[in-house]
Design a protein around this motif. Structure first.
Motif, PDB file in Angstrom:
ATOM      1  N   MET A   1      47.405  27.918  32.584  1.00 32.26           N
ATOM      2  CA  MET A   1      47.831  26.853  33.496  1.00 32.26           C
ATOM      3  C   MET A   1      47.498  27.214  34.940  1.00 32.26           C
ATOM      4  N   ARG A   2      47.665  28.478  35.314  1.00 30.99           N
ATOM      5  CA  ARG A   2      47.289  28.905  36.664  1.00 30.99           C
ATOM      6  C   ARG A   2      45.784  28.759  36.881  1.00 30.99           C
ATOM      7  N   LEU A   3      45.012  29.131  35.874  1.00 34.51           N
ATOM      8  CA  LEU A   3      43.560  29.002  35.992  1.00 34.51           C
ATOM      9  C   LEU A   3      43.136  27.537  36.021  1.00 34.51           C
ATOM     10  N   ASP A   4      43.828  26.685  35.274  1.00 35.23           N
ATOM     11  CA  ASP A   4      43.529  25.251  35.299  1.00 35.23           C
ATOM     12  C   ASP A   4      43.743  24.676  36.698  1.00 35.23           C
ATOM     13  N   THR A   5      44.811  25.114  37.354  1.00 38.05           N
ATOM     14  CA  THR A   5      45.092  24.635  38.715  1.00 38.05           C
ATOM     15  C   THR A   5      43.998  25.084  39.677  1.00 38.05           C
ATOM     16  N   ALA A   6      43.578  26.337  39.551  1.00 35.31           N
ATOM     17  CA  ALA A   6      42.499  26.842  40.403  1.00 35.31           C
ATOM     18  C   ALA A   6      41.194  26.112  40.122  1.00 35.31           C
ATOM     19  N   LEU A   7      40.913  25.839  38.843  1.00 37.13           N
ATOM     20  CA  LEU A   7      39.685  25.130  38.483  1.00 37.13           C
ATOM     21  C   LEU A   7      39.667  23.733  39.088  1.00 37.13           C
ATOM     22  N   ALA A   8      40.803  23.038  39.057  1.00 41.57           N
ATOM     23  CA  ALA A   8      40.862  21.699  39.635  1.00 41.57           C
ATOM     24  C   ALA A   8      40.543  21.717  41.125  1.00 41.57           C
ATOM     25  N   GLU A   9      41.022  22.757  41.834  1.00 45.96           N
ATOM     26  CA  GLU A   9      40.751  22.862  43.267  1.00 45.96           C
ATOM     27  C   GLU A   9      39.282  23.200  43.528  1.00 45.96           C
ATOM     28  N   VAL A  10      38.710  24.097  42.722  1.00 45.42           N
ATOM     29  CA  VAL A  10      37.285  24.407  42.853  1.00 45.42           C
ATOM     30  C   VAL A  10      36.444  23.169  42.556  1.00 45.42           C
ATOM     31  N   ASP A  11      36.812  22.434  41.521  1.00 48.68           N
ATOM     32  CA  ASP A  11      36.079  21.230  41.147  1.00 48.68           C
ATOM     33  C   ASP A  11      36.088  20.214  42.284  1.00 48.68           C
TER      34      ASP A  11
ATOM     35  N   CYS B   1      41.811  34.294  45.360  1.00 50.57           N
ATOM     36  CA  CYS B   1      43.057  33.960  44.675  1.00 50.57           C
ATOM     37  C   CYS B   1      43.595  32.643  45.217  1.00 50.57           C
ATOM     38  N   HIS B   2      43.874  31.714  44.315  1.00 54.94           N
ATOM     39  CA  HIS B   2      44.454  30.432  44.692  1.00 54.94           C
ATOM     40  C   HIS B   2      45.940  30.613  44.975  1.00 54.94           C
ATOM     41  N   ALA B   3      46.496  29.710  45.768  1.00 52.75           N
ATOM     42  CA  ALA B   3      47.914  29.775  46.097  1.00 52.75           C
ATOM     43  C   ALA B   3      48.792  29.737  44.849  1.00 52.75           C
ATOM     44  N   GLY B   4      48.292  29.108  43.780  1.00 53.98           N
ATOM     45  CA  GLY B   4      49.041  29.032  42.530  1.00 53.98           C
ATOM     46  C   GLY B   4      48.915  30.268  41.664  1.00 53.98           C
ATOM     47  N   GLY B   5      48.093  31.234  42.083  1.00 56.97           N
ATOM     48  CA  GLY B   5      47.991  32.495  41.356  1.00 56.97           C
ATOM     49  C   GLY B   5      46.718  32.699  40.567  1.00 56.97           C
ATOM     50  N   GLY B   6      45.896  31.681  40.409  1.00 58.95           N
ATOM     51  CA  GLY B   6      44.674  31.826  39.627  1.00 58.95           C
ATOM     52  C   GLY B   6      43.563  32.505  40.412  1.00 58.95           C
ATOM     53  N   LEU B   7      42.893  33.481  39.785  1.00 56.01           N
ATOM     54  CA  LEU B   7      41.781  34.190  40.410  1.00 56.01           C
ATOM     55  C   LEU B   7      40.459  33.508  40.079  1.00 56.01           C
ATOM     56  N   VAL B   8      39.553  33.471  41.062  1.00 54.47           N
ATOM     57  CA  VAL B   8      38.251  32.834  40.900  1.00 54.47           C
ATOM     58  C   VAL B   8      37.157  33.772  41.382  1.00 54.47           C
ATOM     59  N   GLU B   9      36.079  33.872  40.599  1.00 54.60           N
ATOM     60  CA  GLU B   9      34.911  34.643  41.001  1.00 54.60           C
ATOM     61  C   GLU B   9      33.672  33.767  40.852  1.00 54.60           C
ATOM     62  N   LEU B  10      32.936  33.587  41.945  1.00 57.11           N
ATOM     63  CA  LEU B  10      31.702  32.812  41.929  1.00 57.11           C
ATOM     64  C   LEU B  10      30.525  33.749  41.686  1.00 57.11           C
ATOM     65  N   HIS B  11      29.740  33.457  40.650  1.00 64.17           N
ATOM     66  CA  HIS B  11      28.612  34.301  40.257  1.00 64.17           C
ATOM     67  C   HIS B  11      27.288  33.668  40.676  1.00 64.17           C
ATOM     68  N   ARG B  12      26.358  34.511  41.130  1.00 59.19           N
ATOM     69  CA  ARG B  12      25.017  34.021  41.468  1.00 59.19           C
ATOM     70  C   ARG B  12      24.014  34.310  40.357  1.00 59.19           C
ATOM     71  N   VAL B  13      24.271  35.328  39.535  1.00 51.44           N
ATOM     72  CA  VAL B  13      23.415  35.663  38.390  1.00 51.44           C
ATOM     73  C   VAL B  13      24.286  36.180  37.259  1.00 51.44           C
ATOM     74  N   LEU B  14      23.723  36.227  36.049  1.00 52.18           N
ATOM     75  CA  LEU B  14      24.377  36.851  34.900  1.00 52.18           C
ATOM     76  C   LEU B  14      23.632  38.152  34.605  1.00 52.18           C
ATOM     77  N   PRO B  15      24.139  39.289  35.067  1.00 48.87           N
ATOM     78  CA  PRO B  15      23.415  40.549  34.896  1.00 48.87           C
ATOM     79  C   PRO B  15      23.138  40.850  33.422  1.00 48.87           C
ATOM     80  N   GLY B  16      21.881  41.140  33.122  1.00 48.50           N
ATOM     81  CA  GLY B  16      21.507  41.516  31.764  1.00 48.50           C
ATOM     82  C   GLY B  16      21.194  40.361  30.835  1.00 48.50           C
ATOM     83  N   VAL B  17      21.564  39.147  31.214  1.00 46.64           N
ATOM     84  CA  VAL B  17      21.214  37.963  30.410  1.00 46.64           C
ATOM     85  C   VAL B  17      19.919  37.396  30.986  1.00 46.64           C
ATOM     86  N   ARG B  18      18.890  37.291  30.145  1.00 44.21           N
ATOM     87  CA  ARG B  18      17.582  36.946  30.683  1.00 44.21           C
ATOM     88  C   ARG B  18      16.896  35.849  29.887  1.00 44.21           C
ATOM     89  N   VAL B  19      16.394  34.866  30.599  1.00 44.76           N
ATOM     90  CA  VAL B  19      15.464  33.886  30.045  1.00 44.76           C
ATOM     91  C   VAL B  19      14.056  34.370  30.356  1.00 44.76           C
TER      92      VAL B  19
END
Length: 263
Positions: free
Chosen positions: A88-98, A168-186
């Motif tokens: 639920m905390r992550l859902d709240t953070a996701l809604a704000e990021v969205d 960290c969102h005020a509601g407690g959910g942690l968010v990390e924005l990624h620019r690449v997926l290390p080791g995953v390759r197309v």
């Protein structure tokens, strides 16, 4: 590969009744017959392996109470409740990021645990996650990070080559924005980015049945991408640090990606 060149050297683990029960109820078919086990030992083992919430989400309360006793079954139920509260905390953070991503017209793709939840792969309340990982186009990452800092987020971690500093969102959910997926390759020469994955058709529109209704351009990774990323993340990145990402949680992800969901 010779045994000497393999960097993992796991200790021998005694197969106790508690371990048999935990592994069977976390991964095996529901009608698998088991010998009796002591409820407290089984719950302790499930918690040590980080799959207590998974077991509670997959097994009927009556079965848990019958096999472990009411007190032990209640402890497993509590672990699932804690996982739901964190979700639920992550859902709240996701809604704000969205909302921020929609305003800036920045597309994004959830990764790892949240992608499993949104894609219908993870059992309800059975896949604990500590944070919300999102892949965004490299050229737009800084803009989204700055916008989130203008909202209800604060920096709580350091930046790495593949991701911005954790927020960290005020509601407690942690968010990390990624620019690449290390080791995953197309492209075998480079780790995958949002752009390369989109071009390869490995991220796409979410299923219509997804409970979260995004305002922004949310894309979900396909099953094969989630599987590849799970392997790289668990083995290459955290194989020698199981306390950071437990191996049995990873095994559950692979089972769910093989038999659950529709992506």
């Amino acid at each position: 590969m010779s045994v000497g060149s393999f960097r993992f050297d796991p200790p021998e683990v005694p197969v106790t009744p508690a371990l048999r029960w935990v592994l069977a109820r976390a991964y095996a078919a529901g009608d698998t017959a088991l010998v009796e086990t002591e409820g407290g030992a089984a719950v302790e083992m499930a918690q040590r392996l980080a799959i207590a919430a998974r077991i509670a989400s997959l097994q009927a309360p009556a079965r848990l109470a019958g096999e472990l006793g009411p007190e032990a079954a209640a402890k497993l139920k509590r672990q699932r409740a804690l996982a739901i509260a964190q979700q639920m905390r992550l859902d709240t953070a996701l809604a704000e990021v969205d909302a921020a991503a929609a305003e800036l017209r920045i597309p994004y793709a959830p990764l790892k645990g949240q992608a499993l939840v949104l894609g219908g792969f993870a059992p309800d309340g059975g896949r604990p996650s500590s944070d919300l990982d999102l892949l965004v186009p490299q050229a737009r990452l800084d803009a989204l990070q700055k916008e989130l800092l203008r909202r209800e987020f604060v920096v709580v971690g350091e930046a790495y080559e593949h991701q911005a500093a954790a927020l960290c969102h005020a509601g407690g959910g942690l968010v990390e924005l990624h620019r690449v997926l290390p080791g995953v390759r197309v492209d075998p020469r480079h780790s995958a980015t949002y752009e390369t994955l989109l071009a390869a058709g490995l991220i796409g529109p979410p299923p219509s049945a997804m409970s979260f209704r995004p305002r922004g351009d949310l894309r979900l990774p396909r099953r094969e991408l989630l599987t590849a990323h799970a392997l790289v993340h668990a083995i290459a990145q955290h194989g020698l640090a199981p306390a950071v990402f437990p191996g049995f949680l990873f095994l559950g992800d692979l089972v769910d990606l093989a038999f659950r969901g529709s992506g």
